[in-house]
Design an enzyme around this catalytic site. Structure first.
Site, short mmCIF file in Angstrom:
data_model
loop_
_atom_site.label_atom_id
_atom_site.label_comp_id
_atom_site.label_asym_id
_atom_site.label_seq_id
_atom_site.Cartn_x
_atom_site.Cartn_y
_atom_site.Cartn_z
N ARG A 169 -68.43 -17.01 156.70
CA ARG A 169 -69.43 -18.08 156.64
C ARG A 169 -70.83 -17.59 157.04
O ARG A 169 -71.60 -18.30 157.67
CB ARG A 169 -69.01 -19.26 157.53
CG ARG A 169 -67.66 -19.84 157.21
CD ARG A 169 -67.61 -20.47 155.82
NE ARG A 169 -66.26 -20.99 155.56
CZ ARG A 169 -65.31 -20.31 154.94
NH1 ARG A 169 -65.56 -19.09 154.47
NH2 ARG A 169 -64.12 -20.83 154.73
N SER A 220 -66.51 -29.20 156.90
CA SER A 220 -66.06 -28.65 158.19
C SER A 220 -67.26 -28.44 159.11
O SER A 220 -68.26 -27.84 158.72
CB SER A 220 -65.33 -27.32 157.99
OG SER A 220 -64.16 -27.51 157.23
N GLU A 290 -70.40 -24.62 162.01
CA GLU A 290 -70.62 -24.15 160.65
C GLU A 290 -71.79 -24.90 160.04
O GLU A 290 -72.50 -24.38 159.19
CB GLU A 290 -69.34 -24.37 159.83
CG GLU A 290 -69.37 -23.80 158.44
CD GLU A 290 -68.02 -23.90 157.76
OE1 GLU A 290 -68.00 -24.20 156.55
OE2 GLU A 290 -66.99 -23.67 158.42
#
Length: 301
Positions: A169, A220, A290
């Site tokens: 990520r 998320s 995130e």
């Protein structure tokens, strides 16, 4: 001169940003534009740089939390920059930054091209997926990206996958010093159309069954602290359903925070910090968001 005149015709001031984000929160953009071409993006970028304004890029507005105080400078929404070209001879797909990832995944599946089945439920655009190294179902952008076209202070450049320094990520594009305008993805053509469609459909149904789609959210919220899962740790702390204002930890999947109606960005951040503190106290694990915070917040420790 023509580019500058064109920009002044489309540039807007004091534009509410909540409607452009999947959380449905956020204040006003000082300046806002929706360029429909690479040339228009370059013109807007140059204008902002000459005015010493910060530049923020939006696509689908997922994976973002924009402050209630809004954003200074120029906000460029790339959602009009769409399109994808499939090259059967090479298996390469040229994709514009504003192309929705789910639409791209379905388009590939309908042609029997494998490689994007995992992406069918990603709530974002190609540009955001490249920047964040989006992933799901064991796949991610780093697996298929070959190169990317970006605009920087030096103009239009092509960067290789290696230059992006991909990690979980993460990419160097998250510094905000370059704007993704398109990318080349390497897929695998020649599969049975029904096979790729079945896998894509299965992945989509799995996401619909296990993740909340009924209320605004950003996807998320936390990165998974491998080998553990953020959602499992949050659930083990009894935080499903926990609420601050109208921001709530989803009862379906604990790594999702929902806007139950009138949440403010500050409510969501306060809930994020509460979850981090609780998981840290219970398990000694530091959950890293995130979701990207944009603008000024009254942070909560």
């Amino acid at each position: 001169m023509t580019g500058a005149v064109s920009l002044l015709e489309t540039l807007q001031q004091a534009v509410p940003l909540a409607g452009f984000t999947s959380f449905r929160v956020g204040g006003l953009a000082q300046f806002y534009d929706e360029p429909a071409s690479v040339e228009a993006i370059a013109t807007a970028w140059q204008w902002a740089r000459l005015a010493d304004f910060p530049v923020t890029f939006l696509g689908a507005g997922s994976n973002l939390l924009i402050s209630d105080r809004g954003l200074p400078g120029l906000v460029l929404n790339l959602r009009r920059l769409q399109g994808a070209t499939f090259d059967l001879a090479t298996g390469c797909v040229e994709v514009a930054a504003g192309e929705p990832i789910p639409r791209l995944a379905w388009a590939a599946a309908r042609q029997g091209w494998s490689g994007l089945e995992w992406a069918v439920g990603i709530p974002g655009t190609l540009g955001g997926a490249v920047v964040m190294n989006a992933g799901a179902q064991g796949g991610c952008m780093a697996d298929i990206l070959q190169s990317v076209q970006v605009i920087t202070d030096q103009g239009l450049e092509t960067w290789s996958r290696e230059q992006l320094q991909y990690d979980y990520r993460h990419s160097v594009l998250q510094t905000g010093h370059a704007c993704v305008v398109s990318a080349q993805l390497q897929l695998q053509p020649g599969f049975e159309r029904s096979q790729v469609l079945t896998t894509t459909s299965t992945n989509f149904r799995q996401r619909k069954r296990t993740q909340p789609y009924h209320l605004p959210n950003c996807g998320s919220v936390f990165r998974n602290p491998e080998p553990q899962k953020a959602g499992q740790l949050i659930e083990a702390c009894g935080l499903k359903g926990y609420q601050i204002g109208d921001a709530q930890v989803s009862e379906l999947h604990a790594n999702f925070i929902l806007n139950c109606g009138a949440a403010r960005a500050q409510d969501i951040l306060s809930l994020i910090r509460h979850v981090q503190g609780t998981v840290g106290d219970h398990f000694g694990v530091n959950l890293h968001p995130e979701v990207k915070l944009l603008g000024e917040f009254q942070d909560v420790i």
